[in-house]
Write an enzyme that holds these catalytic residues in place. Sequence first.
Site, PDB file in Angstrom:
ATOM      1  N   ASP A 199      -7.901  -3.913  -0.539  1.00 16.08           N
ATOM      2  CA  ASP A 199      -8.456  -4.043  -1.888  1.00 16.08           C
ATOM      3  C   ASP A 199      -8.427  -5.489  -2.369  1.00 16.08           C
ATOM      4  OD1 ASP A 199      -8.852  -1.182  -2.304  1.00 16.08           O
ATOM      5  OD2 ASP A 199      -6.674  -1.072  -2.338  1.00 16.08           O
TER       6      ASP A 199
ATOM      7  N   HIS B 243       0.853  -1.186   0.000  1.00 15.30           N
ATOM      8  CA  HIS B 243       0.000   0.000   0.000  1.00 15.30           C
ATOM      9  C   HIS B 243       0.887   1.233   0.000  1.00 15.30           C
ATOM     10  CE1 HIS B 243      -3.066   2.916   1.278  1.00 15.30           C
ATOM     11  NE2 HIS B 243      -3.958   2.020   0.907  1.00 15.30           N
TER      12      HIS B 243
END
Length: 436
Positions: free
Chosen positions: A370, A313
């Site tokens: 995600d 991330h």
Amino acid sequence: MNKNPKTEKTFTLTNDETGESFKLPVLEGTEGPPVIDIRKLYAQTGHFTFDPSFTATGSCKSRLTFIDGEKGILSHRGYHIADLAEKSSFLDVAHLLLYGDLPNTKEKEDFDNEIRYHTMVDEQVNFFYRGFRRDAHPMAIMCAVMSALSAFYHDSLDINDPEQREVSAHRLIAKVATLGAMTHKYSIGQPFMYPRNDLSFSENFLYMCFAVPAEPYKVNPVLANAMDKILILHADHEQNASTSTVRLAGSSQANPFACVGAGIASLWGPSHGGANQAVLEMLDQIGSVDKIPEFIARAKDKDDPFRLMGFGHRVYKNFDPRANVLKKACDEVLADLGVSDPRVELAMELERIALEDPYFVDRKLFPNVDFYSGIILSAMGFPTSMFTVLFAVARTVGWISQWKEMLEEPALRIGRPRQLYTGPKSRPYVDIKDRK
């Protein structure tokens, strides 16, 4: 409450001729690094700062969300995200972001009822949808319909009236779920389902997305629980691109529906809201479990443009604190549905490798929120084109809370970033007959 105490620190701008130095105040927050107050820098020095994409600039003061990417921390109003996701409902978190505290029993009942009261949209909105092609991208529809709500709800557009701001906030939180479900129904050619006030927020959303008039629909509690967690985990994420867009639009005193519409447009970008969709597209590209080693090798090759989507991330350099919560929900959903999907098998093998392979472990490239949300939403039956719409349903809570906080700031001014101009200097105008 923190009053942002100022301390003085001297910073020197290099100037061979004068050797000038200027004192700039430092603001201390309750958590996170202190910031240098440069509001008077240009007046004092004649210099702007240069910070493309504003990645080192604090654009506002906010009491809503704190992120420490190095330590893997995400909290809302001081509450850690894992605690909120495990112990609260989405509307509890909405109340927290809007008003500063988790609701007590009476506040919870009143707030939940208030949101339920606003879930229906004006009947004319149904006809508005008919102007779109059936194959229009759901986010294109959401951008247009959200902004168009300002044409239907004139009674709450005075942003200087605290009561109207609150009504708009409640309407947006309630109606964005209805619009999201209507967008899904429109894209698949099914009739719209009116909201049901006897269901929770997440139950109602699933009902509006998947029920049909011809037969009864029973909401699966496992799916409703997972949806609630997805909404909580995406409710707010500090000053990201879409939130900054909402704040910048709001600084011009635009109405809240237009501001959230601008946020949806920013979220639509694949670098922002499309990450979980990219995970599913990557799995389709890999195709089968036996090809995973080939793509893992490509991911490790610096000269190969292929990247594993859903791992690591930009903000969280350690681990995504939302991922563990959603991994548990993902396991529960897959077990309950008994989904037979080749992409799920692929995803689980990729997850195993990422958690065991030293290459990924050493670089802290763990599955992020995600990765798991894409798998869950696919298992629920949502097409990938709807993933970002679901993100918008969740993030509207954060957007409207940030917008409300900004308008309550006494020193509010219209946003006006500056630039480093690199074009031509002043030059004389040349008549067309003399141009070469």
